[in-house]
Design a protein around this motif. Structure first.
Motif: not given
Length: 288
Positions: A41-59
């Motif tokens: 198993y490889e430990t992977k650090i998932l890229a953090e989704t920019p807050a603005s992107d999450i907000y836009d997805q909600g809109l």
């Protein structure tokens, strides 16, 4: 079964010797241990989704009328960016999205949390307004419990008192009248119930509540007429005359006054206000 001789050997064998012995049964262990199957198993650090992107997805979900989905997206902002401006914005939009999805109980919860955390934020009056509207949308007819009416009224009054210049103040004032009328209607409904069953004292107490708390509603006229009727039935003519006199003074053209006047005339009486009566004191104090 492990023999006694083998147990003795394990207890007496030098530690270094035991560590040097290869684990001959490792394949057996692998078969029962889900973590020993040999997979890497490889430990992977998932890229953090920019807050603005999450907000836009909600809109975007709001635009598609997906209030529930939008609320979930906005909730991610609080989880991924706690104690940030994005978290605050997300909580506000989460409340709005829940309201749009008609998930009123959740909208009340998130709106209350927003106001507790950010009572001085520019959106604070809107958080109160969405809470109030969530209760308002759940107001039942007057034959049922009016808890939601009372809670909506309290929140609308808070908006008018704490944020009198906000864009929600005028609508809150209008809805204060609507909710007060609803609460008065409940008292009148219960009062009529008691009056029809000749429980005059209980009926009077309900009509008194209308005069004391909701005298600016449309139910005040009927409450005064019903008091005239109830007091006449009890033989307390002075209070009956006072109720009719107050009704005639404030609503001279009301059909309820005509009814009250006719009832008094049938008993050979006329409207006559007694200034010491609770009706005169409560009504004039409340109106003044």
């Amino acid at each position: 079964m492990v023999s006694d001789r083998f147990r003795t050997a394990l207890r007496t064998a030098p530690l270094a010797a035991l560590l040097a012995v290869p684990l001959a049964g490792c394949s057996t262990f692998d078969s029962i241990n889900p973590f020993g199957s040999g997979e890497k198993y490889e430990t992977k650090i998932l890229a953090e989704t920019p807050a603005s992107d999450i907000y836009d997805q909600g809109l975007a979900r709001l635009q598609k009328k997906d209030g529930a989905g939008a609320a979930k997206k906005f909730a991610e902002l609080d989880k991924q960016y706690p104690f940030s401006d994005w978290s605050r914005k997300g909580l506000m939009m989460q409340t709005y999205a829940n309201y749009q999805a008609a998930d009123y109980d959740t909208a009340i919860t998130t709106g209350k949390r927003f106001y507790q955390l950010y009572p001085n934020a520019p959106d604070a009056p809107y958080a109160l307004y969405l809470q109030a509207m969530s209760y308002y949308q759940q107001i039942p007819d007057v034959s049922r419990d009016q808890e939601n009416s009372a809670k909506a009224l309290d929140l609308f009054q808070q908006i008018v008192t704490k944020f009198p210049t906000s864009e929600y103040a005028d609508d809150s004032k209008f809805k204060i009248q609507v909710t007060r009328d609803q609460l008065a209607g409940k008292e009148m409904s219960t009062g009529r119930f008691y009056l029809n069953r000749r429980n005059y004292t209980a009926a009077i107490n309900r009509f008194r509540e209308v005069l004391a708390k909701y005298q600016t509603t449309r139910h005040a006229e009927e409450a005064l007429e019903r008091l005239t009727e109830a007091y006449l039935a009890l033989g307390i003519t002075g209070e009956a005359q006072t109720a009719a006199a107050v009704l005639g003074h404030n609503f001279p053209d009301s059909p309820w006054y005509k009814d009250a006047f006719a009832k008094l005339q049938a008993d050979g009486l006329q409207p006559n206000e007694d200034a010491s009566s609770w009706i005169s004191k409560v009504y004039h104090k409340a109106v003044g």
